[in-house]
Design a protein around this motif. Structure first.
Motif, short mmCIF file in Angstrom:
data_model
loop_
_atom_site.label_atom_id
_atom_site.label_comp_id
_atom_site.label_asym_id
_atom_site.label_seq_id
_atom_site.Cartn_x
_atom_site.Cartn_y
_atom_site.Cartn_z
N ASN A 98 17.06 -0.51 -20.84
CA ASN A 98 17.14 0.73 -20.07
C ASN A 98 15.78 1.30 -19.69
N GLY A 99 14.73 1.01 -20.47
CA GLY A 99 13.42 1.60 -20.23
C GLY A 99 12.68 0.96 -19.06
N SER A 100 11.57 1.59 -18.68
CA SER A 100 10.75 1.07 -17.59
C SER A 100 9.31 1.53 -17.76
N VAL A 101 8.39 0.77 -17.16
CA VAL A 101 6.97 1.14 -17.14
C VAL A 101 6.52 1.26 -15.69
N THR A 102 6.06 2.45 -15.31
CA THR A 102 5.49 2.68 -13.99
C THR A 102 4.00 2.90 -14.18
N LEU A 103 3.19 2.21 -13.39
CA LEU A 103 1.73 2.27 -13.56
C LEU A 103 1.05 2.84 -12.33
N ILE A 104 0.23 3.87 -12.53
CA ILE A 104 -0.64 4.39 -11.46
C ILE A 104 -2.09 4.19 -11.90
N PRO A 105 -2.74 3.12 -11.41
CA PRO A 105 -4.16 2.96 -11.69
C PRO A 105 -4.97 3.77 -10.68
N ILE A 106 -5.91 4.56 -11.17
CA ILE A 106 -6.75 5.37 -10.29
C ILE A 106 -8.14 4.75 -10.24
N LEU A 107 -8.71 4.64 -9.05
CA LEU A 107 -10.07 4.11 -8.96
C LEU A 107 -10.88 4.88 -7.93
N THR A 108 -12.17 4.99 -8.19
CA THR A 108 -13.10 5.57 -7.22
C THR A 108 -13.74 4.41 -6.45
N MET A 109 -13.76 4.53 -5.12
CA MET A 109 -14.31 3.45 -4.30
C MET A 109 -15.84 3.58 -4.22
N PRO A 110 -16.58 2.60 -4.71
CA PRO A 110 -18.04 2.66 -4.58
C PRO A 110 -18.46 2.82 -3.12
N ASN A 111 -19.26 3.85 -2.85
CA ASN A 111 -19.72 4.15 -1.48
C ASN A 111 -18.57 4.37 -0.50
N ASP A 112 -17.40 4.81 -1.01
CA ASP A 112 -16.22 5.02 -0.16
C ASP A 112 -15.83 3.78 0.63
N ASP A 113 -16.11 2.61 0.08
CA ASP A 113 -15.88 1.34 0.78
C ASP A 113 -14.59 0.70 0.29
N ILE A 114 -13.56 0.72 1.12
CA ILE A 114 -12.25 0.18 0.71
C ILE A 114 -12.26 -1.34 0.65
N THR A 115 -13.31 -1.98 1.23
CA THR A 115 -13.42 -3.44 1.17
C THR A 115 -14.22 -3.90 -0.05
N HIS A 116 -14.70 -2.95 -0.87
CA HIS A 116 -15.40 -3.31 -2.11
C HIS A 116 -14.44 -4.12 -2.99
N PRO A 117 -14.97 -5.09 -3.79
CA PRO A 117 -14.09 -5.97 -4.57
C PRO A 117 -13.03 -5.25 -5.41
#
Length: 233
Positions: A98-117
């Protein structure tokens, strides 16, 4: 860490929270173990105790930077993708439990670059992403969500007749396309000036302001329903 503890205490839910902390001056090796410990606790509560568990990991960027401290060549290790996947893919459900795991990983983008690894690989692995935009925040828009790079890979299977509303998909596409056009016109207006834009382009700019101030913007204590959002759209 103090902010989270204070927020949980004020909300009166601290007795329902399990926290694993690795602060900035704590050992690097502990930082690599902390999210694994948290997810193990979540799996126990979900699959042994049948609870619905929300896991928030902040900040994945700090975790990934810690991986660079492990002896390797310059930059991030080649196994960064599989390492992040080993965290993200522990979210989910087990058949017959019956249980579940929902995951929200939060990250800061270096130099606001969404293409950063780090954000790039996270986007590949996860089922969706919510992108917080600095320029919207500076305009006083809360929450400052940039809808254009945000996405949900599961949305198409959970909207429309029988799920939300029959016009949901069409409405979403129209809002998305119109707001995308707004960004193009804003870039053009910075070059030629707003006065030289066509009447249609000016209407798009008006739409952009209304979309940000009336649709995106909400009070932090608002509980707007999906139906209300669709009507507003």
């Amino acid at each position: 860490a103090m902010f989270f503890e204070d927020a949980f205490t004020k909300a009166g839910v601290k007795d329902k929270v399990v926290m694993y902390e690795n602060l900035a001056d704590d050992p690097i090796m502990e930082r690599l173990i902390t999210p694994k410990c948290a997810l193990t606790a979540a799996e126990y509560l979900a699959f042994e105790k049948n609870k619905h568990v929300l896991v928030i990991i902040t900040d994945i960027t700090s975790y990934s930077e810690a991986l660079r401290e492990v002896p390797s060549r310059k930059g991030y290790p080649g196994y960064l993708y599989s390492d992040l996947a080993s965290l993200y893919e522990r979210a989910g459900m087990i058949d017959g439990v019956n249980g579940s795991v929902t995951l929200i990983p939060i990250l800061t983008m270096p130099n606001d670059d969404i293409t950063h690894p780090i954000p790039d690989l996270t986007g590949y692995i996860t089922e969706g992403q919510i992108v917080i935009d600095r320029s919207l925040d500076q305009k006083g828009i809360y929450p400052p969500i940039n809808i254009l790079p945000s996405l949900s890979r599961l949305m198409k299977d959970g909207i429309g007749e029988g799920f939300t509303r029959s016009d949901h998909d069409d409405l979403m596409n129209q809002l998305y396309e119109s707001y995308s056009k707004v960004q193009e016109i804003r870039n053009i207006s910075q070059i030629v000036g707003e006065d030289d834009l066509s009447d249609l382009d000016k209407k798009y700019l008006d739409f952009g302001k209304n979309f940000e101030n009336r649709f995106l913007s909400q009070d932090s204590y608002d509980n707007r329903s999906l139906e209300e959002s669709l009507d507003l759209g």
